[in-house]
Design an enzyme around this catalytic site. Structure first.
Site, PDB file in Angstrom:
ATOM      1  CG  HIS A  87       3.925   2.610  -8.710  1.00 34.42           C
ATOM      2  ND1 HIS A  87       3.859   1.493  -9.474  1.00 34.42           N
ATOM      3  CD2 HIS A  87       2.898   2.691  -7.902  1.00 34.42           C
ATOM      4  CE1 HIS A  87       2.647   0.998  -9.300  1.00 34.42           C
ATOM      5  NE2 HIS A  87       2.206   1.579  -8.264  1.00 34.42           N
ATOM      6  CG  ASP A 137       6.357   0.502 -11.952  1.00 34.34           C
ATOM      7  OD1 ASP A 137       6.912   0.695 -10.985  1.00 34.34           O
ATOM      8  OD2 ASP A 137       4.983   0.276 -11.871  1.00 34.34           O
ATOM      9  N   GLY A 228      -3.316  -1.166  -4.596  1.00 34.01           N
ATOM     10  CA  GLY A 228      -3.109  -2.009  -3.627  1.00 34.01           C
ATOM     11  C   GLY A 228      -2.516  -3.379  -3.975  1.00 34.01           C
ATOM     12  CB  SER A 230       1.041  -1.335  -6.972  1.00 35.34           C
ATOM     13  OG  SER A 230       0.199  -0.643  -8.241  1.00 35.34           O
ATOM     14  N   GLY A 231       2.923  -3.705  -7.327  1.00 33.84           N
ATOM     15  CA  GLY A 231       3.857  -4.512  -6.957  1.00 33.84           C
ATOM     16  C   GLY A 231       3.780  -6.182  -6.871  1.00 33.84           C
TER      17      GLY A 231
HETATM   18  C1  4AZ Z   1      -2.844   0.796  -8.738  1.00 32.54           C
HETATM   19  O1  4AZ Z   1      -2.848   1.894  -8.786  1.00 32.54           O
HETATM   20  C2  4AZ Z   1      -3.468  -0.028  -9.954  1.00 32.54           C
HETATM   21  N1  4AZ Z   1      -6.365  -2.256 -13.265  1.00 32.54           N
HETATM   22  C3  4AZ Z   1      -3.043  -1.432  -9.890  1.00 32.54           C
HETATM   23  C4  4AZ Z   1      -3.420  -2.100 -10.846  1.00 32.54           C
HETATM   24  C5  4AZ Z   1      -4.440  -1.637 -12.026  1.00 32.54           C
HETATM   25  C6  4AZ Z   1      -4.647  -0.180 -11.883  1.00 32.54           C
HETATM   26  C7  4AZ Z   1      -4.056   0.763 -10.771  1.00 32.54           C
HETATM   27  C8  4AZ Z   1      -4.671  -2.210 -13.050  1.00 32.54           C
HETATM   28  O2  4AZ Z   1      -2.160   0.131  -7.746  1.00 32.54           O
END
Ligand code: 4AZ
Length: 298
Positions: A87, A137, A228, A230-231
């Site tokens: 994503h 993902d 933020g 993420s990944g």
């Molecule tokens: C996000 O949206 C995200 N609490 C990353 C981690 C988590 C939730 C959302 C885990 O990038």
């Protein structure tokens, strides 16, 4: 050296089933202390420079002749490849030249001594990635030139396909520049926090069956990854030596650090073969391009 200026991003919160997913966005604004937040990843602390030499920051917009926006984390798995969440890659497959990978990065909004910014040459999203369920993902980013490895920039090993499942309660480390609280702001200094792996029973109640086998939950009230992050990497000790490997990729969660709502991670051991095969196929693809011998190759 940073040849770009980081600008702040506002995160679009994409809510489906109460789920919030970081969306890549634009929106520039001047840095103010407000955006630096007072907390940590959520519940974490400042990393020291070089503590997580495999941590990558992804920036978007490089190819447009301007500076780019931070939008996701990633992990260096060898000198040519970074693994991140699918994503974080949607839409980038067609224009890898817009994706910048920053390695040796410590302060998000300032230059760091051994920082390397390398443009992507390929972005490969898992073919079975499902944007709605967030299954599979995972995405691979090929660097247009190899990273220079050293004390501040280094790879992290992947688990083997047959490595055992990490047991509930084991502490793993997640790192990133993501929000320091839900609906909060990014951190300037790389943050990390130790989060316990959560067992099946517990998370299945929490997420009512949304967690598939290839996902893993980790976190506790007040300690979590957030928008933020993420990944980025979830590193867990594996085997007798206890060396940390890239067990998970930050994927999703309901909010951040809420009670009974742990962070959800893509378990890389289920994708070890996909990663190895994708990298191998890419070498073949390049060789075929060089030989102009498509009819032999495909
Ligand atoms: C996000 O949206 C995200 N609490 C990353 C981690 C988590 C939730 C959302 C885990 O990038």
């Amino acid at each position: 050296m940073k040849n770009f200026v980081f600008v702040i991003l506002l995160l679009f919160l994409y809510s489906t089933d109460c789920r919030k997913i970081t969306r890549k966005v634009r929106n520039k604004s001047q840095l103010t202390s407000r955006y630096h937040g007072g907390g940590k990843i959520v519940g974490g602390q400042d990393a020291s420079y070089g503590q997580f030499p495999y941590q990558a920051a992804l920036i978007w917009g490089m190819g447009d002749g301007w500076t780019g926006i931070f939008y996701c984390g990633g992990s260096l798995i060898n000198k040519d490849w970074v693994v991140t969440a699918a994503h974080c890659c949607s839409g980038d497959e067609e224009s890898p030249e817009n994706v910048g990978v920053v390695l040796g990065n410590h302060q998000l909004f300032q230059n760091d001594a051994e920082q390397q910014t390398i443009v992507a040459s390929r972005v490969i999203i898992h073919e079975d990635f499902d944007y709605y369920t967030l299954e599979n993902d995972i995405c691979l980013i090929k660097l247009s030139q190899p990273a220079q490895l050293g004390p501040k920039v280094d790879k992290i090993d992947l688990p083997e396909t047959n490595d055992p499942e990490i047991e509930a309660g084991v502490l793993c480390t997640v790192s990133g520049w993501g929000n320091t609280e839900e609906n909060g702001s990014l951190s300037d200094i790389l943050q990390y926090v130790d989060v316990p792996v959560v067992g099946d029973l517990e998370y299945n109640v929490a997420y009512s069956g949304e967690i598939v086998e290839t996902m893993l939950c980790a976190g506790e009230t007040g300690k979590d990854s957030c928008q933020g992050d993420s990944g980025g990497p979830l590193a867990c000790a594996s085997g007798a030596g206890g060396k940390k490997v890239l067990t998970g990729i930050v994927s999703w969660g309901e909010g951040c650090a809420r009670p009974d709502r742990p962070g959800v991670y893509t378990q890389t051991r289920y994708f070890r073969d996909w990663i190895d095969q994708t990298i191998e196929d890419n070498e073949m693809f390049l060789m075929c391009q060089n030989l102009s011998a498509f009819h032999f190759c495909f």
